[in-house]
Design a protein around this motif. Structure first.
Motif, mmCIF file in Angstrom:
data_model
loop_
_atom_site.group_PDB
_atom_site.id
_atom_site.type_symbol
_atom_site.label_atom_id
_atom_site.label_comp_id
_atom_site.label_asym_id
_atom_site.label_seq_id
_atom_site.Cartn_x
_atom_site.Cartn_y
_atom_site.Cartn_z
ATOM 1 N N VAL A 130 0.846 -1.201 0.000
ATOM 2 C CA VAL A 130 0.000 0.000 0.000
ATOM 3 C C VAL A 130 0.882 1.251 0.000
ATOM 4 O O VAL A 130 0.704 2.176 -0.788
ATOM 5 N N MET A 131 1.880 1.231 0.884
ATOM 6 C CA MET A 131 2.796 2.355 1.005
ATOM 7 C C MET A 131 3.631 2.509 -0.272
ATOM 8 O O MET A 131 3.786 3.613 -0.805
ATOM 9 N N ALA A 132 4.147 1.391 -0.778
ATOM 10 C CA ALA A 132 4.978 1.445 -1.971
ATOM 11 C C ALA A 132 4.151 1.899 -3.176
ATOM 12 O O ALA A 132 4.623 2.683 -3.997
ATOM 13 N N GLY A 133 2.910 1.405 -3.250
ATOM 14 C CA GLY A 133 2.029 1.806 -4.345
ATOM 15 C C GLY A 133 1.800 3.306 -4.345
ATOM 16 O O GLY A 133 1.818 3.954 -5.388
ATOM 17 N N SER A 240 1.420 -14.327 -10.711
ATOM 18 C CA SER A 240 0.323 -14.047 -9.775
ATOM 19 C C SER A 240 0.347 -12.594 -9.311
ATOM 20 O O SER A 240 -0.328 -12.233 -8.368
ATOM 21 N N MET A 241 1.126 -11.754 -10.003
ATOM 22 C CA MET A 241 1.212 -10.348 -9.587
ATOM 23 C C MET A 241 -0.154 -9.693 -9.659
ATOM 24 O O MET A 241 -0.868 -9.801 -10.648
ATOM 25 N N PHE A 242 -0.518 -9.016 -8.597
ATOM 26 C CA PHE A 242 -1.824 -8.366 -8.554
ATOM 27 C C PHE A 242 -1.792 -7.151 -7.639
ATOM 28 O O PHE A 242 -2.166 -6.053 -8.051
ATOM 29 N N ALA A 243 -1.314 -7.364 -6.413
ATOM 30 C CA ALA A 243 -1.379 -6.297 -5.410
ATOM 31 C C ALA A 243 -0.670 -5.027 -5.890
ATOM 32 O O ALA A 243 -1.152 -3.920 -5.646
ATOM 33 N N GLU A 244 0.466 -5.173 -6.588
ATOM 34 C CA GLU A 244 1.213 -4.015 -7.060
ATOM 35 C C GLU A 244 0.354 -3.186 -8.023
ATOM 36 O O GLU A 244 0.224 -1.969 -7.864
ATOM 37 N N ALA A 245 -0.227 -3.862 -9.019
ATOM 38 C CA ALA A 245 -1.065 -3.148 -9.982
ATOM 39 C C ALA A 245 -2.302 -2.584 -9.288
ATOM 40 O O ALA A 245 -2.735 -1.472 -9.579
ATOM 41 N N PHE A 246 -2.847 -3.356 -8.343
ATOM 42 C CA PHE A 246 -4.055 -2.930 -7.631
ATOM 43 C C PHE A 246 -3.802 -1.643 -6.847
ATOM 44 O O PHE A 246 -4.588 -0.699 -6.905
ATOM 45 N N THR A 247 -2.680 -1.584 -6.114
ATOM 46 C CA THR A 247 -2.417 -0.388 -5.316
ATOM 47 C C THR A 247 -1.978 0.784 -6.196
ATOM 48 O O THR A 247 -2.242 1.925 -5.871
ATOM 49 N N LEU A 248 -1.316 0.475 -7.324
ATOM 50 C CA LEU A 248 -0.877 1.543 -8.226
ATOM 51 C C LEU A 248 -2.082 2.276 -8.813
ATOM 52 O O LEU A 248 -2.074 3.490 -8.959
ATOM 53 N N PHE A 249 -3.128 1.527 -9.156
ATOM 54 C CA PHE A 249 -4.301 2.143 -9.766
ATOM 55 C C PHE A 249 -5.477 2.247 -8.792
ATOM 56 O O PHE A 249 -6.506 2.788 -9.144
ATOM 57 N N ASN A 250 -5.338 1.686 -7.586
ATOM 58 C CA ASN A 250 -6.413 1.638 -6.588
ATOM 59 C C ASN A 250 -7.673 1.003 -7.154
ATOM 60 O O ASN A 250 -8.788 1.380 -6.824
ATOM 61 N N SER A 251 -7.523 0.013 -8.007
ATOM 62 C CA SER A 251 -8.669 -0.679 -8.603
ATOM 63 C C SER A 251 -8.147 -1.894 -9.352
ATOM 64 O O SER A 251 -6.987 -1.938 -9.731
ATOM 65 N N ALA A 252 -9.031 -2.882 -9.564
ATOM 66 C CA ALA A 252 -8.631 -4.027 -10.375
ATOM 67 C C ALA A 252 -8.764 -3.702 -11.864
ATOM 68 O O ALA A 252 -8.235 -4.402 -12.702
ATOM 69 N N ARG A 253 -9.501 -2.639 -12.183
ATOM 70 C CA ARG A 253 -9.634 -2.232 -13.584
ATOM 71 C C ARG A 253 -8.806 -0.973 -13.816
ATOM 72 O O ARG A 253 -8.689 -0.124 -12.935
ATOM 73 N N THR A 254 -8.193 -0.848 -14.999
ATOM 74 C CA THR A 254 -7.434 0.346 -15.329
ATOM 75 C C THR A 254 -7.990 0.920 -16.622
ATOM 76 O O THR A 254 -8.578 0.184 -17.406
ATOM 77 N N PRO A 255 -7.779 2.220 -16.865
ATOM 78 C CA PRO A 255 -8.279 2.803 -18.103
ATOM 79 C C PRO A 255 -7.719 2.061 -19.302
ATOM 80 O O PRO A 255 -6.502 1.894 -19.412
ATOM 81 N N GLY A 256 -8.580 1.551 -20.172
ATOM 82 C CA GLY A 256 -8.123 0.803 -21.341
ATOM 83 C C GLY A 256 -7.489 -0.530 -21.000
ATOM 84 O O GLY A 256 -6.863 -1.143 -21.847
#
Lengths: 309, 279
Positions: A130-133, A240-256
């Motif tokens: 969370v902090m790193a994101g 299985s990477m997920f949390a990094e992308a999730f915290t970077l965008f604060n969502s499981a979906r990203t624009p486009g």
């Protein structure tokens, strides 16, 4: 127990001991076997069954054959698979050799105060995602004065909207991952380096081996099990990477869907849209993919160690 | 010769130093930002610009005051879950890893391949069925529900198995001659030489537990039961002074795991040949 067998003379020590030796490994490994059945076989079976059913929300599932797998192959899923595969490839390319090199440096006598650097390099792994994101989102902000844009501005590269384009988004994610896991892999290598007897190096030096020869003929073979381990966890971690992308965008979906990974696809389908059937089909597909990679890797690297015996 | 050594020392140390500075950068910048209003970071991103006269401790006061100290509850939850998870995880994974490395028995390779299988399957695939399972055990919103599905960590088994493969078998033989039972050999003779592995694994399991987000997010329903990462993530909404607590809370959340790291660091990078069979 052991004292008793001692008193009964050497013959019974042998038979009693051998019996114990045969039973003991099963008791040692029993916790895993129980765990495996309860928290692995059962959920996997359940996922497999759900992937064959039409199920939305918690309504009772209806058998639907391979319908979910057909629905799966859309642009979003293909993008997610590509992203995960490229991400895994590049992180392994960096995260297997680089930490070995740094660990060897830290273990040599040439680094001043190695203990302080070891701690410093490990700190990213302790920091919550969370902090790193938070950091990576705002360090790679599109603002011209933000950290990364002022660094590349120094080299004359114009400011980037990092998280708006696919290529730059994945550069950020790979940097994020390398930043986070470099220290962990260094620690794996360092603890492996400690087990190499120092007189091996001395003997090699006396025989006239240079630093590179000592590295390739002593260090690498001795830490080979650890290299395999690091490669293994990097591949599994990558897919299985997920949390990094999730915290970077604060969502499981990203624009486009530029930041989509296989697991964020599963999460979005399962928890945002309640498409449990499609989510399970994606999960089973990922499982199949990783299994294939695993079999290839097992046959090349032999981590079970059949050849060592 | 000494000139060459000096040059090598400077070169090696500066290479390591560059990586160390990059490693510490996020921590440094978020620490600095935690003394300013969160809205500023959201608007401008993080910058190489420090206006120290505007810094204050307002964000840190929120730790105790915001929603009757909900942050401190998250803190306590995280600590309890970490203690259970690390203790149980170390015990079980070292037992299994040792068994796999040091005994030849029928089914050994199969069990090891199953361990690899568990390792490579992302937890996220299993989350829905695991949720149903934990729900049927009536463990939703409990510590047990968070810990149970990860109580025998496969990565730990793999690590201990690799580590134990390198340990001398002579110790076990001499233990048997001295009349130790197989379990006595494990607990009295092998565990002490496995200390470096325990040190490394304590840190790795504690990290995993302290920072895990996806599974606790699903099991822990009420705000009072939540752990730090979920609690902090829930602050990522642009209302009120959420971002202020997010910054100070994120900085504070690193402390316990940092302490565990510093305490164990010496055991696990310490020389491990000491105490084992020589020659």
């Amino acid at each position: 127990m052991s004292k008793q067998t001692n008193d009964n003379g050497s013959a019974s020590v042998k038979t009693g001991g051998i019996k114990m030796m045969k039973v003991a490994p099963y008791i040692f490994t029993a916790p895993f076997v129980i765990y495996f059945l309860a928290f692995f076989v059962y959920p996997i079976t359940e996922t497999f069954w759900t992937s064959l059913c039409q199920q939305v929300g918690f309504a009772p599932p209806k058998y639907a054959g391979l319908a979910n797998y057909k629905l799966l192959i859309d642009d979003y899923f293909v993008m997610a698979v590509q992203n995960s595969a490229l991400y895994t490839f590049f992180t392994c390319l960096i995260l297997v050799p680089l930490p070995l090199f740094l660990a060897v440096l830290l273990d040599s006598k040439y680094v001043v105060k190695p203990e302080i650097f070891k701690s410093a390099l490990f700190i990213p792994a302790l920091t919550s995602v969370v902090m790193a994101g938070l950091f990576f989102r705002y360090a790679f902000s599109s603002n011209e004065a933000a950290l990364m844009n002022s660094v590349i501005g120094f080299f004359g590269i114009p400011a980037q909207g990092w998280l708006e384009k696919r290529v730059t988004t994945w550069i950020v994610l790979i940097v994020f991952c390398v930043w986070k896991w470099l220290g962990v892999n260094i620690v794996y290598y360092l603890s492996a380096l400690q087990t190499i007897p120092k007189d091996l190096y001395e003997a090699a030096t006396i025989d006239g081996a240079n630093a590179w020869q000592r590295f390739t003929f002593i260090t690498v073979p001795c830490v080979k099990p650890t290299i395999i381990y690091v490669l293994t966890i990097s591949i599994y971690g990558g897919f299985s990477m997920f949390a990094e992308a999730f915290t970077l965008f604060n969502s499981a979906r990203t624009p486009g869907d530029i930041g989509a990974t296989i697991v964020s696809y599963i999460y979005a389908q399962g928890f945002n849209r309640n498409n449990f059937g499609i989510a399970s089909a994606a999960g089973i597909s990922l499982l199949a993919g990783v299994l294939i990679i695993n079999i290839i890797q097992l046959s090349i690297t032999d981590p079970v160690g059949k050849n060592d015996e | 010769m000494t000139k060459k050594n000096l040059l090598l020392t400077i070169l090696a140390t500066s290479v390591i130093a560059v990586f160390a500075i990059i490693a510490l950068m996020p921590f440094f910048f978020l620490f600095i930002s935690s003394f300013k209003a969160g809205s500023e970071m959201i608007r401008n991103g993080l910058q190489f610009k420090f206006d120290f006269q505007n810094y204050n401790l307002a964000n840190y006061a929120l730790i105790k005051t915001e929603r009757d100290g909900i942050y401190l509850k998250w803190y306590l939850n995280s600590i309890i879950i970490m203690i259970i998870q690390v203790g149980a995880g170390l015990f079980f994974s070292s037992l299994v890893g040792y068994g796999l490395a040091k005994y030849k028995f029928r089914g050994r390779n199969i069990i090891f391949i199953l361990v690899l299988m568990v390792m490579m399957v992302p937890v996220e695939i299993l989350i829905l069925p695991l949720y149903k399972e934990i729900n049927s055990f009536k463990m939703i919103d409990t510590y047990a529900g968070v810990v149970l599905p990860f109580i025998v960590p496969a990565t730990g088994i793999f690590f201990f198995r690799q580590f134990c493969s390198g340990l001398p078998t002579e110790i076990m033989e001499s233990g048997r001659i001295d009349g130790c039972s197989e379990f006595g050999i494990f607990f009295k003779l092998m565990m002490p030489i496995m200390l470096p592995a325990y040190g490394a694994m304590t840190i790795l399991l504690a990290m995993g537990s302290w920072n895990s987000m996806v599974w606790p997010m699903i099991v822990l329903r009420t705000s009072e039961m939540q752990t730090l990462p979920i609690g902090l993530q829930s602050l990522l909404t642009p209302y009120g002074n959420n971002y202020d607590l997010l910054l100070s809370g994120a900085v504070m959340s690193v402390i316990p795991i940092m302490i565990i790291f510093l305490l164990n660091q010496k055991t696990f990078i310490a020389g491990m040949s000491a105490g084992s069979v020589k020659g």
